[in-house]
Scaffold this active site. Sequence first.
Site, PDB file in Angstrom:
ATOM      1  N   GLU A  35      12.116 -15.563 -10.267  1.00 29.84           N
ATOM      2  CA  GLU A  35      11.156 -15.501 -11.362  1.00 29.84           C
ATOM      3  C   GLU A  35       9.980 -16.378 -10.935  1.00 29.84           C
ATOM      4  OE1 GLU A  35      12.519 -16.856 -15.216  1.00 29.84           O
ATOM      5  OE2 GLU A  35      10.523 -16.549 -16.075  1.00 29.84           O
ATOM      6  N   ARG A 262      26.303 -21.199  -8.158  1.00 27.50           N
ATOM      7  CA  ARG A 262      25.046 -21.909  -8.027  1.00 27.50           C
ATOM      8  C   ARG A 262      25.314 -23.195  -7.241  1.00 27.50           C
ATOM      9  NH1 ARG A 262      20.161 -22.208 -10.842  1.00 27.50           N
ATOM     10  NH2 ARG A 262      20.629 -20.177 -11.696  1.00 27.50           N
ATOM     11  N   LYS A 272      13.997 -25.155 -11.903  1.00 25.75           N
ATOM     12  CA  LYS A 272      12.537 -25.124 -11.919  1.00 25.75           C
ATOM     13  C   LYS A 272      11.979 -25.826 -13.147  1.00 25.75           C
ATOM     14  CE  LYS A 272      12.824 -20.779 -10.789  1.00 25.75           C
ATOM     15  NZ  LYS A 272      12.499 -19.355 -10.663  1.00 25.75           N
TER      16      LYS A 272
HETATM   17  P1  ATP Z   1      16.078 -22.174 -11.941  1.00 28.22           P
HETATM   18  O1  ATP Z   1      17.002 -22.685 -12.974  1.00 28.22           O
HETATM   19  O2  ATP Z   1      15.831 -23.131 -10.827  1.00 28.22           O
HETATM   20  O3  ATP Z   1      14.808 -21.608 -12.501  1.00 28.22           O
HETATM   21  P2  ATP Z   1      16.868 -19.498 -11.644  1.00 28.22           P
HETATM   22  O4  ATP Z   1      18.197 -18.936 -11.302  1.00 28.22           O
HETATM   23  O5  ATP Z   1      16.349 -19.286 -13.004  1.00 28.22           O
HETATM   24  O6  ATP Z   1      16.873 -21.001 -11.253  1.00 28.22           O
HETATM   25  P3  ATP Z   1      15.420 -17.535 -10.224  1.00 28.22           P
HETATM   26  O7  ATP Z   1      14.009 -17.555  -9.814  1.00 28.22           O
HETATM   27  O8  ATP Z   1      15.830 -16.598 -11.280  1.00 28.22           O
HETATM   28  O9  ATP Z   1      15.786 -19.001 -10.623  1.00 28.22           O
HETATM   29  O10 ATP Z   1      16.352 -17.376  -8.958  1.00 28.22           O
HETATM   30  C1  ATP Z   1      16.257 -16.366  -7.982  1.00 28.22           C
HETATM   31  C2  ATP Z   1      17.605 -16.212  -7.329  1.00 28.22           C
HETATM   32  O11 ATP Z   1      18.026 -17.433  -6.742  1.00 28.22           O
HETATM   33  C3  ATP Z   1      18.646 -15.837  -8.352  1.00 28.22           C
HETATM   34  O12 ATP Z   1      19.468 -14.811  -7.812  1.00 28.22           O
HETATM   35  C4  ATP Z   1      19.411 -17.093  -8.559  1.00 28.22           C
HETATM   36  O13 ATP Z   1      20.726 -16.809  -8.937  1.00 28.22           O
HETATM   37  C5  ATP Z   1      19.310 -17.792  -7.198  1.00 28.22           C
HETATM   38  N1  ATP Z   1      19.422 -19.247  -7.353  1.00 28.22           N
HETATM   39  C6  ATP Z   1      18.653 -20.047  -8.111  1.00 28.22           C
HETATM   40  N2  ATP Z   1      19.076 -21.325  -8.053  1.00 28.22           N
HETATM   41  C7  ATP Z   1      20.148 -21.339  -7.222  1.00 28.22           C
HETATM   42  C8  ATP Z   1      21.048 -22.362  -6.762  1.00 28.22           C
HETATM   43  N3  ATP Z   1      20.927 -23.623  -7.139  1.00 28.22           N
HETATM   44  N4  ATP Z   1      22.035 -21.997  -5.916  1.00 28.22           N
HETATM   45  C9  ATP Z   1      22.168 -20.707  -5.515  1.00 28.22           C
HETATM   46  N5  ATP Z   1      21.363 -19.721  -5.918  1.00 28.22           N
HETATM   47  C10 ATP Z   1      20.363 -20.012  -6.761  1.00 28.22           C
HETATM   48 MG    MG Z   2      15.472 -18.159 -14.313  1.00 32.43          MG
END
Ligand code: ATP
Ligand code: MG
Length: 561
Positions: A35, A262, A272
């Site tokens: 995102e 995760r 983020k």
């Molecule tokens: P955040 O909470 O940091 O915003 P998010 O999952 O909302 O994390 P996205 O931009 O949606 O962030 O993530 C893109 C991809 O990266 C998704 O498939 C997500 O599952 C993966 N991802 C994000 N954070 C992690 C993590 N700490 N470990 C493994 N994969 C991750």
């Molecule tokens: Mg997200």
Amino acid sequence: MSETSRSLNFIEHIIEEDLSKGFPENKLRFRFPPEPNGYLHIGHASSICLNFGLGLKYEAPVNLRFDDTNPSKEEQEYVDAIKRDVSWLGFEWDTECYASDYFQQLYDWAIILIKQGKAYVDSQSSEDIALQKGTPTEPGKASPFRNRSVEENLQLFEDMKDGKFKEGEHVLRAKIDMASSNMLMRDPIMYRILHKPHHRTNTDWCIYPMYDWTHGESDYIEQVSHSFCTMEFAMHRELYDWFLDQVVKETKVRPKQREFARRNFSHTVVSKRKLLKLVESGVVTGWNDPRMPTISGLRRRGYTPESIKAFANTIGIAKRDNVVDVSLLEFHVREHLNKIAPRVMAVLNPLKLVITNYPEDQEEWLEAENNPEDEAAGSRKVPFSKELYIEQEDFREEANRKFFRLKLGGEVRLKNGYIIKAESCTKDTNGNIIEVQCTYDPKSKSGSGTEESLRKVKGTLHWVSVKHAIQAEVRLYDRLFTEETPDTHQEKDFMDFINPDSLKVINAFLEPSLASAEVGEKFQFQRMGYFNVDKDSTPEKLVFNRTVGLRDTWAKLQVKN
Ligand code: ATP
Ligand code: MG
């Protein structure tokens, strides 16, 4: 571990099983779906290495998909940063995709669902909708609007799209099962009204699809075969499948969602939302502050793509949540920089050393090897003269036998140079040592082949010549948080654990060959660690970041799986 000797991880097992059941290998397709609401962090590196790694392994295309359905948090700046970071890591996406490109298709499908009686406009407040959700053990209550006619729903939904309502007045919900044991199946929201311009569709839309409605359908549109996400979406899988059921055609690939854990990392946060808070509160200078666990922060700090990928591949993919010690990441960057970084001499905390028997006006340019790990790196010349700087911590008036550096009456070798003996020292009025006087053995010059040059002394010190030294700002970083897991505390906020000493700025003295060092260039400051040139550097004022110290603390640690 090499690709061939390593056993398959559970994600690869899933793919192998599908292939063995007849799924055509040439239809494999993956995606990485960030995102654009912030910069990528080290947690994303796991997901990037997983998806792009599978792409390389199976020679399958991998899309970079921006999951841009929430215009209130998303920006073009983040899109650009994400593309830069994925490219920098060394991966090539097949197609750059945006969920927002599918808004029309999603809308058309939503109309079909309404016509089939599978979606309805709910005109309650979000609070009321939440109250009716029930609990995991009690079924939810039906909305009073659940049985609106198809015509009314179509009209309201169109009016929602046409901007006739305020935010929160209506939502579109899928009509599934208010008694489902999976709360996510209790008539999930598909659309909400948001009067916010979108970074790509601008004001074309004022209704935006929710994640669940968007993600699986985007996978389907792109014909992604395997859609890997993190474990918090495990419960969403049923909904992902339900939404797919509404649109999938027999002849097309039906995407499959599977989940992996995760990753969390010690002494930092990787969300983020929390990273944004660090940026906005001014605790760090930006998303690319070298203390940030972002890809851009690590890059600026001096990390290499190779070290980040090696780290991600070492920790691999897990089924359960865990905390990975950041020292493993440090281990990997140290290992890579050891191979590629030229050695140079830099004194961070100078103490003046005067060689009393060295001629006043003499200077010599001594041969110095650039990298003992890499013969091709060649050598350079470093100037030597009567007055040198050494590290303060390398001299003591008195010390026990375990102190292999310089003490009064003791000998050390000056790296690439001569053996010296400390004779006396001078102190200021506070008793601080400000100068050391020593003598040198002119026959002991390194590499000269004389008997004295081969003489072994216990310690070797780095140094720089006072009159040739150039000065530079050096930024020494420490962990951003004092706590191992700053964001798991019940009563305290992660911001309460900020390390007040995470940055120390000093003025250092460097050998003159560094005058031409360019932004991003990496070096080993001998005995002090790995450093790179920061983007704040100018030809007039060099600025270095310490990437990591030399000491390997990882060997004693294990990944906490
Ligand atoms: P955040 O909470 O940091 O915003 P998010 O999952 O909302 O994390 P996205 O931009 O949606 O962030 O993530 C893109 C991809 O990266 C998704 O498939 C997500 O599952 C993966 N991802 C994000 N954070 C992690 C993590 N700490 N470990 C493994 N994969 C991750
Ligand atoms: Mg997200």
